[in-house]
Design an enzyme around this catalytic site. Structure first.
Site, PDB file in Angstrom:
ATOM      1  N   TYR A  71      -5.926   0.270   8.356  1.00 60.25           N
ATOM      2  CA  TYR A  71      -4.601   0.911   8.415  1.00 60.25           C
ATOM      3  C   TYR A  71      -4.153   1.249   9.843  1.00 60.25           C
ATOM      4  O   TYR A  71      -4.973   1.419  10.722  1.00 60.25           O
ATOM      5  CB  TYR A  71      -4.521   2.119   7.492  1.00 60.25           C
ATOM      6  CG  TYR A  71      -5.203   3.424   7.867  1.00 60.25           C
ATOM      7  CD1 TYR A  71      -4.766   4.222   8.916  1.00 60.25           C
ATOM      8  CD2 TYR A  71      -6.253   3.917   7.075  1.00 60.25           C
ATOM      9  CE1 TYR A  71      -5.349   5.445   9.200  1.00 60.25           C
ATOM     10  CE2 TYR A  71      -6.857   5.141   7.353  1.00 60.25           C
ATOM     11  CZ  TYR A  71      -6.393   5.903   8.426  1.00 60.25           C
ATOM     12  OH  TYR A  71      -6.977   7.124   8.702  1.00 60.25           O
ATOM     13  N   GLN A 106     -10.595   1.443   3.073  1.00 62.58           N
ATOM     14  CA  GLN A 106      -9.376   1.491   3.897  1.00 62.58           C
ATOM     15  C   GLN A 106      -9.614   2.461   5.066  1.00 62.58           C
ATOM     16  O   GLN A 106      -9.440   3.665   4.934  1.00 62.58           O
ATOM     17  CB  GLN A 106      -8.161   1.932   3.071  1.00 62.58           C
ATOM     18  CG  GLN A 106      -6.893   1.862   3.912  1.00 62.58           C
ATOM     19  CD  GLN A 106      -5.598   2.205   3.205  1.00 62.58           C
ATOM     20  OE1 GLN A 106      -4.771   2.927   3.732  1.00 62.58           O
ATOM     21  NE2 GLN A 106      -5.386   1.676   2.017  1.00 62.58           N
ATOM     22  N   ARG A 129       9.805   0.062   7.555  1.00 62.06           N
ATOM     23  CA  ARG A 129      10.835   0.689   6.703  1.00 62.06           C
ATOM     24  C   ARG A 129      12.186   0.021   6.846  1.00 62.06           C
ATOM     25  O   ARG A 129      13.166   0.468   6.256  1.00 62.06           O
ATOM     26  CB  ARG A 129      10.923   2.173   6.991  1.00 62.06           C
ATOM     27  CG  ARG A 129      11.040   2.511   8.475  1.00 62.06           C
ATOM     28  CD  ARG A 129      11.208   3.983   8.629  1.00 62.06           C
ATOM     29  NE  ARG A 129      10.772   4.470   9.907  1.00 62.06           N
ATOM     30  CZ  ARG A 129      10.759   5.745  10.228  1.00 62.06           C
ATOM     31  NH1 ARG A 129      11.144   6.635   9.350  1.00 62.06           N
ATOM     32  NH2 ARG A 129      10.344   6.130  11.407  1.00 62.06           N
ATOM     33  N   GLY A 145       2.942  -0.904   8.774  1.00 62.11           N
ATOM     34  CA  GLY A 145       3.955   0.036   8.283  1.00 62.11           C
ATOM     35  C   GLY A 145       5.341  -0.452   8.663  1.00 62.11           C
ATOM     36  O   GLY A 145       5.586  -0.806   9.809  1.00 62.11           O
ATOM     37  N   TYR A 173       2.645  10.296   0.146  1.00 61.04           N
ATOM     38  CA  TYR A 173       3.691   9.785   1.035  1.00 61.04           C
ATOM     39  C   TYR A 173       5.066  10.183   0.485  1.00 61.04           C
ATOM     40  O   TYR A 173       5.597   9.549  -0.433  1.00 61.04           O
ATOM     41  CB  TYR A 173       3.611   8.260   1.192  1.00 61.04           C
ATOM     42  CG  TYR A 173       2.312   7.743   1.799  1.00 61.04           C
ATOM     43  CD1 TYR A 173       1.463   8.579   2.507  1.00 61.04           C
ATOM     44  CD2 TYR A 173       1.943   6.403   1.672  1.00 61.04           C
ATOM     45  CE1 TYR A 173       0.279   8.105   3.062  1.00 61.04           C
ATOM     46  CE2 TYR A 173       0.759   5.921   2.227  1.00 61.04           C
ATOM     47  CZ  TYR A 173      -0.063   6.779   2.911  1.00 61.04           C
ATOM     48  OH  TYR A 173      -1.232   6.306   3.457  1.00 61.04           O
ATOM     49  N   ASP A 227       0.841  -1.198   0.000  1.00 60.46           N
ATOM     50  CA  ASP A 227       0.000   0.000   0.000  1.00 60.46           C
ATOM     51  C   ASP A 227       0.875   1.247   0.000  1.00 60.46           C
ATOM     52  O   ASP A 227       1.801   1.376   0.800  1.00 60.46           O
ATOM     53  CB  ASP A 227      -0.896   0.017   1.244  1.00 60.46           C
ATOM     54  CG  ASP A 227      -1.842   1.217   1.248  1.00 60.46           C
ATOM     55  OD1 ASP A 227      -2.768   1.235   0.411  1.00 60.46           O
ATOM     56  OD2 ASP A 227      -1.646   2.152   2.046  1.00 60.46           O
ATOM     57  N   ARG A 285       4.605  11.524  15.330  1.00 59.68           N
ATOM     58  CA  ARG A 285       4.302  11.102  16.694  1.00 59.68           C
ATOM     59  C   ARG A 285       4.611  12.197  17.701  1.00 59.68           C
ATOM     60  O   ARG A 285       4.138  12.142  18.833  1.00 59.68           O
ATOM     61  CB  ARG A 285       5.029   9.785  16.991  1.00 59.68           C
ATOM     62  CG  ARG A 285       4.383   8.666  16.144  1.00 59.68           C
ATOM     63  CD  ARG A 285       5.182   7.418  16.114  1.00 59.68           C
ATOM     64  NE  ARG A 285       6.417   7.557  15.359  1.00 59.68           N
ATOM     65  CZ  ARG A 285       7.195   6.528  15.000  1.00 59.68           C
ATOM     66  NH1 ARG A 285       6.842   5.304  15.327  1.00 59.68           N
ATOM     67  NH2 ARG A 285       8.299   6.718  14.320  1.00 59.68           N
TER      68      ARG A 285
HETATM   69  P1  NAP Z   1       1.672   1.271  11.833  1.00 59.70           P
HETATM   70  O1  NAP Z   1       1.618   0.048  11.023  1.00 59.70           O
HETATM   71  O2  NAP Z   1       0.645   1.464  12.863  1.00 59.70           O
HETATM   72  O3  NAP Z   1       3.101   1.448  12.511  1.00 59.70           O
HETATM   73  C1  NAP Z   1       4.237   1.491  11.695  1.00 59.70           C
HETATM   74  C2  NAP Z   1       5.459   1.815  12.530  1.00 59.70           C
HETATM   75  O4  NAP Z   1       5.603   0.854  13.582  1.00 59.70           O
HETATM   76  C3  NAP Z   1       6.732   1.636  11.704  1.00 59.70           C
HETATM   77  O5  NAP Z   1       7.018   2.751  10.914  1.00 59.70           O
HETATM   78  C4  NAP Z   1       7.761   1.423  12.791  1.00 59.70           C
HETATM   79  O6  NAP Z   1       8.102   2.679  13.361  1.00 59.70           O
HETATM   80  C5  NAP Z   1       6.966   0.603  13.798  1.00 59.70           C
HETATM   81  N1  NAP Z   1       7.214  -0.837  13.595  1.00 59.70           N
HETATM   82  C6  NAP Z   1       6.836  -1.629  12.565  1.00 59.70           C
HETATM   83  N2  NAP Z   1       7.267  -2.890  12.751  1.00 59.70           N
HETATM   84  C7  NAP Z   1       7.938  -2.897  13.920  1.00 59.70           C
HETATM   85  C8  NAP Z   1       8.637  -3.886  14.652  1.00 59.70           C
HETATM   86  N3  NAP Z   1       8.717  -5.139  14.206  1.00 59.70           N
HETATM   87  N4  NAP Z   1       9.201  -3.534  15.820  1.00 59.70           N
HETATM   88  C9  NAP Z   1       9.134  -2.271  16.289  1.00 59.70           C
HETATM   89  N5  NAP Z   1       8.496  -1.266  15.629  1.00 59.70           N
HETATM   90  C10 NAP Z   1       7.905  -1.589  14.467  1.00 59.70           C
HETATM   91  O7  NAP Z   1       1.686   2.590  10.982  1.00 59.70           O
HETATM   92  P2  NAP Z   1       1.266   3.304   9.704  1.00 59.70           P
HETATM   93  O8  NAP Z   1       2.430   3.304   8.766  1.00 59.70           O
HETATM   94  O9  NAP Z   1       0.668   4.576  10.148  1.00 59.70           O
HETATM   95  O10 NAP Z   1       0.113   2.476   9.032  1.00 59.70           O
HETATM   96  C11 NAP Z   1       0.355   1.414   8.156  1.00 59.70           C
HETATM   97  C12 NAP Z   1       0.021   1.810   6.734  1.00 59.70           C
HETATM   98  O11 NAP Z   1      -1.366   2.140   6.610  1.00 59.70           O
HETATM   99  C13 NAP Z   1       0.731   3.073   6.190  1.00 59.70           C
HETATM  100  O12 NAP Z   1       2.089   2.824   5.877  1.00 59.70           O
HETATM  101  C14 NAP Z   1      -0.147   3.381   5.023  1.00 59.70           C
HETATM  102  O13 NAP Z   1       0.133   2.511   3.952  1.00 59.70           O
HETATM  103  C15 NAP Z   1      -1.527   3.103   5.593  1.00 59.70           C
HETATM  104  N6  NAP Z   1      -2.173   4.318   6.146  1.00 59.70           N
HETATM  105  C16 NAP Z   1      -3.211   4.847   5.462  1.00 59.70           C
HETATM  106  C17 NAP Z   1      -3.838   5.999   5.912  1.00 59.70           C
HETATM  107  C18 NAP Z   1      -5.001   6.539   5.151  1.00 59.70           C
HETATM  108  O14 NAP Z   1      -5.443   7.669   5.403  1.00 59.70           O
HETATM  109  N7  NAP Z   1      -5.533   5.792   4.215  1.00 59.70           N
HETATM  110  C19 NAP Z   1      -3.411   6.631   7.097  1.00 59.70           C
HETATM  111  C20 NAP Z   1      -2.347   6.046   7.797  1.00 59.70           C
HETATM  112  C21 NAP Z   1      -1.740   4.892   7.312  1.00 59.70           C
HETATM  113  P3  NAP Z   1       9.637   3.129  13.436  1.00 59.70           P
HETATM  114  O15 NAP Z   1      10.252   2.732  12.122  1.00 59.70           O
HETATM  115  O16 NAP Z   1       9.620   4.576  13.697  1.00 59.70           O
HETATM  116  O17 NAP Z   1      10.204   2.335  14.595  1.00 59.70           O
END
Ligand code: NAP
Length: 346
Positions: free
Chosen positions: A214, A186, A292, A290, A68, A63, A238
């Protein structure tokens, strides 16, 4: 080495998206942080390696969105897929309907904007079709019917293989569906952000609309990595996320510690596994995770072959109620409409 499609079957559960030919893994990689913007920067080589590693963990859904990193995330996704010759193995989900001007973001889901955006996304993604195309946010200045019509047109042309919306209400989805097919919703969804359970979840199930939830880890809060003294730098969102600011941060971190203990005692897992398994067991199609860095996806391997029973679900609810006394949703992320004070984090 086993062929990729064989590996995919072993590591992950899959679900079909009703009304389309798409079959997606129940965990997807989200690439917002890979774009860098609002996440304190990005590294291309590390990001490409992360996307490739997602596939090795059985993930076939990626996604992204134009906003982004203002094109950067889509470009990195396009590079990882094209250079790895992976297009046939990957379901690409991207979005339209946000514009930016000097780093200031606002909504624009007009016909002309979406027609321009689809061409820009195809170019950045180095492909001639998008599997799942989602309206990123509803635009109060454009009739939903106008947005739905242009999405339908792209679907009929074969430029997109499934039509989606993000951050829509049930009423907005109803209006959309009178004009165009709607395959995907989503919305935000995770253990701490459960607003969709009241209406969007039952509505989508009843109408055969796949849900890509998400923020599976609540921006990292549910990873178990956060400590009361964790600090974020640069433009990291954050720093202004109310869940990461006291007095709430301590409440959420305390809840995570208790959830982690529950995960270990009941399932021999950690909170990161519990959080994502819980989402899947709530009946959504896919959890958007999410990441990276490649190692962040390691826990994906421990999500299959178990589920969260009713008594553990009740215990989870009790932990949340007792610890998060002042809960708050993800509303702080909503971008403004055009003309309103724009959303800027430079
Ligand atoms: P998330 O999945 O809630 O959290 C991602 C963050 O968690 C990562 O950047 C990383 O932060 C940490 N993380 C991930 N795996 C980890 C691990 N194994 N151990 C420790 N920390 C870990 O966040 P999100 O990126 O906000 O949401 C996921 C996806 O949903 C987005 O990338 C996007 O594609 C989508 N999204 C869509 C909308 C929308 O409006 N449609 C809004 C938000 C998100 P650090 O790298 O800083 O440690």
């Amino acid at each position: 080495m086993a062929p990729l499609t064989e590996t995919l079957k072993i590591n992950t559960e899959f679900m079909e998206i009703p009304g389309t030919a798409l079959k997606v893994s129940r965990v997807a990689i989200g690439t917002w942080a890979i774009g860098g913007w609002m996440w304190g920067g990005t590294d291309t080589a590390e990001s490409v390696a992360t996307i490739r590693s997602a596939l090795e963990h059985g993930i076939n859904l990626v996604d992204t969105a134009p906003v982004y990193g203002f094109g950067r995330s889509e470009e990195i996704v396009g590079k990882a897929i094209a250079e790895g010759r992976l297009r046939a193995d990957v379901v690409i989900a991207t979005k339209a309907g946000l514009q930016w001007d000097g780093g200031k973001v606002s909504r624009n889901a007009s016909r002309s904007r979406i027609m321009q955006e689809v061409e820009d996304s195809l170019r950045r993604l180095r492909t001639d079709y998008i599997d799942i195309y989602q309206v990123h946010w509803p635009d109060p200045l454009v009739e939903i019917e106008e947005t739905a019509e242009v999405m339908h047109e792209l679907f009929k042309q074969g430029k997109i293989r499934a039509v989606g919306v993000s951050n829509f209400s049930t009423l907005q989805m109803e209006r959309f569906r009178r004009v165009a097919p709607l395959h995907v919703l989503q919305p935000p969804y995770n253990l701490f952000e459960r607003g969709i359970e009241a209406d969007l979840l039952p509505y989508s199930r009843k109408n055969d609309i796949a849900i890509l939830g998400y923020g599976a880890l609540c921006r990292g809060l549910l990873s178990g990595r956060m400590k009361p003294d964790t600090v974020f730098s640069g433009d990291d969102l954050r720093r202004s996320d109310p869940k990461f600011i006291e007095p709430r941060f301590a409440q959420y971190v305390a809840a995570v510690q208790k959830l982690d203990r529950l995960a270990q005692q009941r399932f021999g897992k950690r909170v990161i596994h519990l959080a994502v398994r819980w989402m899947l067991d709530q009946g959504i199609t896919t959890a958007l995770w999410g990441a990276r860095h490649p190692e962040q996806l390691q826990p994906v391997d421990e999500l299959i072959g178990w589920s969260i029973d009713a008594s553990a679900k009740a215990e989870i609810d009790r932990i949340l109620q007792e610890n998060v006394v002042d809960p708050i949703g993800p509303e702080f992320m909503a971008p403004p409409s055009r003309g309103a004070a724009a959303y800027s984090r430079k």
